[in-house]
Design an enzyme around this catalytic site. Sequence first.
Site, PDB file in Angstrom:
ATOM      1  N   GLY A   6     -15.250   5.491  -0.584  1.00 29.50           N
ATOM      2  CA  GLY A   6     -14.789   4.205  -0.609  1.00 29.50           C
ATOM      3  C   GLY A   6     -13.424   4.300   0.245  1.00 29.50           C
ATOM      4  O   GLY A   6     -13.498   4.334   1.556  1.00 29.50           O
ATOM      5  N   PHE A   7     -12.128   4.508  -0.148  1.00 30.96           N
ATOM      6  CA  PHE A   7     -10.928   4.626   0.602  1.00 30.96           C
ATOM      7  C   PHE A   7     -10.878   3.136   1.814  1.00 30.96           C
ATOM      8  O   PHE A   7     -10.810   3.516   2.762  1.00 30.96           O
ATOM      9  CB  PHE A   7     -11.000   5.882   1.408  1.00 30.96           C
ATOM     10  CG  PHE A   7     -10.824   7.171   0.601  1.00 30.96           C
ATOM     11  CD1 PHE A   7      -9.715   7.563   0.497  1.00 30.96           C
ATOM     12  CD2 PHE A   7     -12.074   7.700   0.215  1.00 30.96           C
ATOM     13  CE1 PHE A   7      -9.602   8.501  -0.677  1.00 30.96           C
ATOM     14  CE2 PHE A   7     -11.927   8.689  -0.506  1.00 30.96           C
ATOM     15  CZ  PHE A   7     -10.583   9.398  -0.915  1.00 30.96           C
ATOM     16  N   HIS A   8     -10.820   2.143   0.994  1.00 29.63           N
ATOM     17  CA  HIS A   8     -10.664   0.806   1.839  1.00 29.63           C
ATOM     18  C   HIS A   8     -10.431  -0.247   0.910  1.00 29.63           C
ATOM     19  O   HIS A   8     -10.316  -0.155  -0.408  1.00 29.63           O
ATOM     20  CB  HIS A   8     -12.049   0.347   2.458  1.00 29.63           C
ATOM     21  CG  HIS A   8     -13.296   0.294   1.751  1.00 29.63           C
ATOM     22  ND1 HIS A   8     -14.003   1.241   1.273  1.00 29.63           N
ATOM     23  CD2 HIS A   8     -13.674  -0.972   1.123  1.00 29.63           C
ATOM     24  CE1 HIS A   8     -14.841   0.675   0.675  1.00 29.63           C
ATOM     25  NE2 HIS A   8     -14.887  -0.617   0.232  1.00 29.63           N
ATOM     26  N   ALA A   9      -9.983  -1.369   1.681  1.00 29.53           N
ATOM     27  CA  ALA A   9      -9.747  -2.636   0.648  1.00 29.53           C
ATOM     28  C   ALA A   9     -10.121  -3.637   1.710  1.00 29.53           C
ATOM     29  O   ALA A   9     -10.897  -3.414   2.706  1.00 29.53           O
ATOM     30  CB  ALA A   9      -8.351  -2.900   0.681  1.00 29.53           C
ATOM     31  N   HIS A  62      -9.498   0.649  -3.130  1.00 25.34           N
ATOM     32  CA  HIS A  62     -10.215   1.423  -4.101  1.00 25.34           C
ATOM     33  C   HIS A  62     -10.882   2.749  -3.418  1.00 25.34           C
ATOM     34  O   HIS A  62     -11.281   2.643  -2.242  1.00 25.34           O
ATOM     35  CB  HIS A  62     -11.187   0.364  -4.656  1.00 25.34           C
ATOM     36  CG  HIS A  62     -12.038  -0.160  -3.780  1.00 25.34           C
ATOM     37  ND1 HIS A  62     -11.557  -1.131  -2.953  1.00 25.34           N
ATOM     38  CD2 HIS A  62     -13.420  -0.245  -3.461  1.00 25.34           C
ATOM     39  CE1 HIS A  62     -12.526  -1.749  -2.339  1.00 25.34           C
ATOM     40  NE2 HIS A  62     -13.699  -1.105  -2.516  1.00 25.34           N
TER      41      HIS A  62
END
Length: 132
Positions: free
Chosen positions: A48-51, A96
């Site tokens: 993830g590690f993004h929006a 997230h």
Amino acid sequence: MRRNNSLINIPEIFDDCNLYFAQTKQHIPFSIKRIYYIIQSNVKLPRGFHAHKKTKQMLFCIQGKIKIILDDGKTRESIILDKPNQGLLIDKMIWHEMHEFKKNTILLVLASQKFNPADYIRDYEKFKNKIS
């Protein structure tokens, strides 16, 4: 946590098996434009590690267990997904992360938008600047 991030329970029918279902508007508050799933994830590597600028998502851990971190720029919260009848709604502009995949976890994702690389914010500082 802000806005529309919530856990949603979907119906289960049991006769000779367990069957779970979700319907748009009744359980999924957006039209589904994309479906994908994650299997055989390396249990030691978070994802993830993004929006997303526009995309809303509903996550179902249909097998196994996973920890989801949600961050609206002010508050971070951790949610465990480990029930196939429970979905996590993630609104747009929510950072997230997915951690602690158990072996053989299957994560099903329903998305409100088709895949578009321009919809992703992958740098946390840029995300924080955009929402402030």
